[in-house]
Design a protein around this motif. Structure first.
Motif, PDB file in Angstrom:
ATOM      1  N   LEU A  23       0.833  -1.207   0.000  1.00 31.08           N
ATOM      2  CA  LEU A  23       0.000   0.000   0.000  1.00 31.08           C
ATOM      3  C   LEU A  23       0.867   1.257   0.000  1.00 31.08           C
ATOM      4  O   LEU A  23       0.535   2.234  -0.684  1.00 31.08           O
ATOM      5  CB  LEU A  23      -0.947  -0.013   1.197  1.00 31.08           C
ATOM      6  CG  LEU A  23      -1.871   1.199   1.357  1.00 31.08           C
ATOM      7  CD1 LEU A  23      -2.751   1.382   0.119  1.00 31.08           C
ATOM      8  CD2 LEU A  23      -2.722   1.050   2.603  1.00 31.08           C
ATOM      9  N   LEU A  29      -3.839   5.033  -4.296  1.00 33.58           N
ATOM     10  CA  LEU A  29      -4.744   4.268  -3.444  1.00 33.58           C
ATOM     11  C   LEU A  29      -4.825   4.887  -2.045  1.00 33.58           C
ATOM     12  O   LEU A  29      -5.912   4.986  -1.459  1.00 33.58           O
ATOM     13  CB  LEU A  29      -4.290   2.816  -3.375  1.00 33.58           C
ATOM     14  CG  LEU A  29      -5.210   1.806  -2.728  1.00 33.58           C
ATOM     15  CD1 LEU A  29      -6.628   1.892  -3.261  1.00 33.58           C
ATOM     16  CD2 LEU A  29      -4.663   0.404  -2.945  1.00 33.58           C
ATOM     17  N   ARG A  57      -3.787   4.993   5.123  1.00 39.27           N
ATOM     18  CA  ARG A  57      -2.585   4.177   5.346  1.00 39.27           C
ATOM     19  C   ARG A  57      -2.854   3.137   6.432  1.00 39.27           C
ATOM     20  O   ARG A  57      -3.512   3.437   7.414  1.00 39.27           O
ATOM     21  CB  ARG A  57      -1.411   5.028   5.809  1.00 39.27           C
ATOM     22  CG  ARG A  57      -0.853   5.918   4.758  1.00 39.27           C
ATOM     23  CD  ARG A  57       0.423   6.591   5.287  1.00 39.27           C
ATOM     24  NE  ARG A  57       0.926   7.562   4.358  1.00 39.27           N
ATOM     25  CZ  ARG A  57       1.689   7.281   3.304  1.00 39.27           C
ATOM     26  NH1 ARG A  57       2.042   6.049   3.062  1.00 39.27           N
ATOM     27  NH2 ARG A  57       2.098   8.234   2.501  1.00 39.27           N
ATOM     28  N   TYR A 121     -11.869   1.189  -2.223  1.00 44.26           N
ATOM     29  CA  TYR A 121     -10.580   1.233  -1.526  1.00 44.26           C
ATOM     30  C   TYR A 121     -10.241  -0.149  -0.964  1.00 44.26           C
ATOM     31  O   TYR A 121      -9.138  -0.661  -1.187  1.00 44.26           O
ATOM     32  CB  TYR A 121     -10.629   2.278  -0.406  1.00 44.26           C
ATOM     33  CG  TYR A 121      -9.441   2.243   0.516  1.00 44.26           C
ATOM     34  CD1 TYR A 121      -8.254   2.893   0.191  1.00 44.26           C
ATOM     35  CD2 TYR A 121      -9.494   1.559   1.725  1.00 44.26           C
ATOM     36  CE1 TYR A 121      -7.160   2.864   1.032  1.00 44.26           C
ATOM     37  CE2 TYR A 121      -8.404   1.525   2.579  1.00 44.26           C
ATOM     38  CZ  TYR A 121      -7.249   2.172   2.230  1.00 44.26           C
ATOM     39  OH  TYR A 121      -6.157   2.142   3.073  1.00 44.26           O
ATOM     40  N   VAL A 125      -7.145  -2.463  -2.007  1.00 43.59           N
ATOM     41  CA  VAL A 125      -6.115  -2.779  -1.010  1.00 43.59           C
ATOM     42  C   VAL A 125      -5.987  -4.291  -0.846  1.00 43.59           C
ATOM     43  O   VAL A 125      -4.886  -4.835  -0.843  1.00 43.59           O
ATOM     44  CB  VAL A 125      -6.422  -2.104   0.343  1.00 43.59           C
ATOM     45  CG1 VAL A 125      -5.564  -2.696   1.463  1.00 43.59           C
ATOM     46  CG2 VAL A 125      -6.207  -0.606   0.249  1.00 43.59           C
ATOM     47  N   LEU A 128      -4.072  -6.125  -3.592  1.00 45.80           N
ATOM     48  CA  LEU A 128      -2.659  -5.816  -3.830  1.00 45.80           C
ATOM     49  C   LEU A 128      -1.784  -7.059  -3.993  1.00 45.80           C
ATOM     50  O   LEU A 128      -0.910  -7.079  -4.872  1.00 45.80           O
ATOM     51  CB  LEU A 128      -2.113  -4.903  -2.727  1.00 45.80           C
ATOM     52  CG  LEU A 128      -2.571  -3.442  -2.805  1.00 45.80           C
ATOM     53  CD1 LEU A 128      -2.162  -2.690  -1.548  1.00 45.80           C
ATOM     54  CD2 LEU A 128      -2.028  -2.768  -4.048  1.00 45.80           C
TER      55      LEU A 128
END
Length: 138
Positions: A23, A29, A57, A121, A125, A128
């Motif tokens: 991330l 993102l 984050r 989101y 995430v 990933l």
């Protein structure tokens, strides 16, 4: 903390542990999640992680259980589901977080508002590891 039971579980566990670093390499993102601040439980059904998300984050990702730590929502799936979800071209029904819940391979519970308000989101995430060639030992 318990250890993953087999090679597939261990690979999924390791992939999840690496998500915060992945991330950090995706500024667009992080920008998408800039209004998100929450505590949640994410990952494999048997060995989830407590995630602390601040301004998009992941500032803390700790394997559960953590004594007295609360969370707003939980999204957990079987190791099989994560392995399928992270394939370069997942099969229909294994390609989406909500599809995994529909096929009962994943469970979404708690206060769903932060998850649904930031659905894209979370989809990005949690995908990933797919983009970084996740592989499960057979």
């Amino acid at each position: 903390m318990t250890s993953p039971s087999n090679a597939s579980d261990a690979a999924v566990f390791e992939a999840f542990a690496g998500i915060p670093a992945l991330l950090d390499q995706a500024p667009a993102l992080i920008l998408r999640g800039r209004t998100l601040d929450c505590e949640c439980l994410l990952g494999p059904t048997d060995q989830p992680f407590h995630a602390s998300i601040r301004c998009g984050r992941i500032v803390d990702l700790t394997p559960a259980p953590v004594l007295m730590r609360s969370w707003r929502f939980s999204y957990r799936a079987s190791s099989k589901a994560w392995a399928e979800y992270w394939k370069p071209m997942p099969r229909p029904g294994w390609h989406d977080l909500l599809a995994l819940t529909k096929r009962e391979e994943a469970v979404l519970e708690g206060d769903l508002h932060p998850f649904m308000a930031h659905l894209q989101y979370f989809k990005d995430v949690l995908a990933l590891p797919r983009l970084h060639r996740f592989a499960v030992a057979s």
